[in-house]
Design a protein around this motif. Structure first.
Motif, PDB file in Angstrom:
ATOM      1  N   VAL A 101     -10.471   6.684   2.886  1.00 41.64           N
ATOM      2  CA  VAL A 101     -11.888   7.000   3.076  1.00 41.64           C
ATOM      3  C   VAL A 101     -12.467   6.025   4.095  1.00 41.64           C
ATOM      4  N   GLY A 102     -13.127   6.575   5.106  1.00 42.31           N
ATOM      5  CA  GLY A 102     -13.796   5.751   6.099  1.00 42.31           C
ATOM      6  C   GLY A 102     -15.289   5.724   5.870  1.00 42.31           C
ATOM      7  N   LEU A 103     -15.862   4.526   5.881  1.00 39.02           N
ATOM      8  CA  LEU A 103     -17.303   4.359   5.701  1.00 39.02           C
ATOM      9  C   LEU A 103     -17.902   3.720   6.935  1.00 39.02           C
ATOM     10  N   ASP A 104     -19.015   4.263   7.390  1.00 38.70           N
ATOM     11  CA  ASP A 104     -19.728   3.667   8.507  1.00 38.70           C
ATOM     12  C   ASP A 104     -21.205   3.997   8.358  1.00 38.70           C
TER      13      ASP A 104
ATOM     14  N   LEU B  83       0.836  -1.203   0.000  1.00 39.55           N
ATOM     15  CA  LEU B  83       0.000   0.000   0.000  1.00 39.55           C
ATOM     16  C   LEU B  83       0.869   1.249   0.000  1.00 39.55           C
ATOM     17  N   ARG B  84       0.844   1.984  -1.089  1.00 35.58           N
ATOM     18  CA  ARG B  84       1.605   3.221  -1.203  1.00 35.58           C
ATOM     19  C   ARG B  84       0.783   4.354  -1.811  1.00 35.58           C
ATOM     20  N   GLU B  85      -0.155   4.010  -2.699  1.00 35.42           N
ATOM     21  CA  GLU B  85      -0.957   5.039  -3.351  1.00 35.42           C
ATOM     22  C   GLU B  85      -2.311   4.462  -3.734  1.00 35.42           C
ATOM     23  N   GLY B  86      -3.225   5.371  -4.087  1.00 36.94           N
ATOM     24  CA  GLY B  86      -4.566   4.945  -4.482  1.00 36.94           C
ATOM     25  C   GLY B  86      -5.564   5.097  -3.353  1.00 36.94           C
ATOM     26  N   LEU B  87      -6.776   4.628  -3.604  1.00 39.36           N
ATOM     27  CA  LEU B  87      -7.874   4.741  -2.644  1.00 39.36           C
ATOM     28  C   LEU B  87      -7.911   3.529  -1.728  1.00 39.36           C
ATOM     29  N   VAL B  88      -7.922   3.779  -0.426  1.00 43.55           N
ATOM     30  CA  VAL B  88      -8.092   2.733   0.583  1.00 43.55           C
ATOM     31  C   VAL B  88      -9.397   3.005   1.321  1.00 43.55           C
ATOM     32  N   LEU B  89     -10.265   2.025   1.310  1.00 47.77           N
ATOM     33  CA  LEU B  89     -11.579   2.148   1.941  1.00 47.77           C
ATOM     34  C   LEU B  89     -11.633   1.271   3.184  1.00 47.77           C
ATOM     35  N   ASP B  90     -11.930   1.887   4.318  1.00 47.31           N
ATOM     36  CA  ASP B  90     -12.107   1.155   5.576  1.00 47.31           C
ATOM     37  C   ASP B  90     -13.603   1.040   5.834  1.00 47.31           C
TER      38      ASP B  90
ATOM     39  N   ALA C 283     -18.352  11.242  13.005  1.00 44.32           N
ATOM     40  CA  ALA C 283     -17.958  12.594  13.385  1.00 44.32           C
ATOM     41  C   ALA C 283     -16.675  12.608  14.203  1.00 44.32           C
ATOM     42  N   GLU C 284     -16.269  11.447  14.744  1.00 46.42           N
ATOM     43  CA  GLU C 284     -15.046  11.349  15.542  1.00 46.42           C
ATOM     44  C   GLU C 284     -13.811  11.085  14.681  1.00 46.42           C
ATOM     45  N   VAL C 285     -13.991  10.803  13.389  1.00 46.49           N
ATOM     46  CA  VAL C 285     -12.855  10.525  12.498  1.00 46.49           C
ATOM     47  C   VAL C 285     -12.041  11.791  12.295  1.00 46.49           C
ATOM     48  N   ASP C 286     -10.722  11.637  12.203  1.00 43.66           N
ATOM     49  CA  ASP C 286      -9.832  12.767  11.955  1.00 43.66           C
ATOM     50  C   ASP C 286     -10.315  13.575  10.750  1.00 43.66           C
ATOM     51  N   PRO C 287     -10.379  14.909  10.872  1.00 42.26           N
ATOM     52  CA  PRO C 287     -10.873  15.731   9.760  1.00 42.26           C
ATOM     53  C   PRO C 287     -10.067  15.589   8.467  1.00 42.26           C
ATOM     54  N   GLY C 288      -8.829  15.114   8.566  1.00 46.24           N
ATOM     55  CA  GLY C 288      -8.020  14.930   7.371  1.00 46.24           C
ATOM     56  C   GLY C 288      -8.366  13.688   6.577  1.00 46.24           C
ATOM     57  N   ILE C 289      -9.283  12.875   7.108  1.00 48.22           N
ATOM     58  CA  ILE C 289      -9.696  11.637   6.435  1.00 48.22           C
ATOM     59  C   ILE C 289     -11.120  11.797   5.929  1.00 48.22           C
ATOM     60  N   SER C 290     -11.348  11.443   4.688  1.00 46.52           N
ATOM     61  CA  SER C 290     -12.693  11.546   4.109  1.00 46.52           C
ATOM     62  C   SER C 290     -13.627  10.554   4.778  1.00 46.52           C
TER      63      SER C 290
END
Length: 266
Positions: free
Chosen positions: A82-85, A53-60, A92-99
């Motif tokens: 990108v975090g999905l829940d 993992l170095r680049e691209g989209l990572v979805l949690d 709302a608790e996710v770091d603002p720098g993470i989508s």
């Protein structure tokens, strides 16, 4: 990348029942999520290195408060995380720098073939796994990786001394997880589920180890048993009391099998 604007879904969070969307999650729950992510950090980082993992989209998927994504993003500036829940309150608790995206694991609001990696961390047990894995494969690029960073199997849980009374703590926890809609035995099923979804398994193994708790570990025990008290309100406080008593004498030992799996979308 998003197929369409997602709509809010009913959250899966055990803590969230009866809460308003304007309320923050309880402090004990946020602390427990951070503690969980810390316990699985070594395995997660190993899987990320092996997947390259170095680049691209990572979805949690079912990212909770985003601790896993924050760790994966550290030192990898070319990753788009990108975090999905399904629960907007915990998002709302996710770091603002993470989508962040509100959505469900069984209907990911992303276009096909957009992601480099899809991550599940103590999450597959709370969703419909066959549907979630089918969706994960759909959004992954060819050659993209599936990281199942941690999924437990409570049938193999061992405690000494046993704090659960006439029925073991593992039996009661498994019952509570089932009643909350989860699968307490998902760990043993990972290879079959992944391969049925069309992935190729690269590695399957054990992420956990036995823990021996002493008086200096009361903080960790408090986090673990505060969560278990929510899973099983009748017995949880007694378990915690008995485990702390044993740890005070320096000999409370516990082992919960937690499995990981790395797969590729061929």
């Amino acid at each position: 990348i998003l197929k369409s604007p997602p709509t809010a879904q009913t959250g899966l969070s055990i803590w969230g029942k009866g809460m308003k969307e304007s309320e923050r999650p309880p402090a004990y729950w946020l602390e427990f999520l951070a503690w969980q992510a810390d316990q699985t950090q070594r395995t997660r980082r190993y899987l990320a290195r092996r997947a390259g993992l170095r680049e691209g989209l990572v979805l949690d998927v079912a990212c909770g408060a985003g601790h896993v994504l924050a760790d994966l993003a550290a030192g990898r500036p070319r990753l788009r995380c990108v975090g999905l829940d399904s629960d907007p309150v915990i998002l709302a608790e996710v770091d603002p720098g993470i989508s962040r995206v509100v959505g469900r694991a069984e209907a990911l609001p992303f276009s096909g073939g957009c992601a480099t990696a899809v991550v599940f961390h103590l999450a597959l047990m709370w969703v419909r796994p066959a549907e979630a894995l089918t969706e994960a494969r759909r959004v992954l690029k060819k050659g993209g990786h599936l990281l199942l960073a941690a999924e437990p199997d409570y049938a193999g849980m061992l405690c000494h001394p046993e704090p659960g009374g006439s029925r073991t703590m593992a039996e009661r926890l498994a019952q509570g997880i089932r009643q909350a809609g989860g699968d307490p035995f998902i760990g043993r099923r990972l290879p079959a589920l992944v391969e049925r979804a069309g992935f190729e398994t690269l590695e399957y193994g054990l992420a956990s180890r036995p823990w021996r708790y002493g008086p200096e570990d009361f903080g960790g025990l408090e986090k673990v048993f505060s969560f278990r008290s929510k899973i099983h309100p009748r017995s949880g406080p007694l378990w915690g009391k008995n485990a702390r008593r044993a740890a005070g004498h320096g000999f409370y030992t516990e082992f919960l099998p937690v499995f990981y799996l790395l797969a590729v979308n061929r």
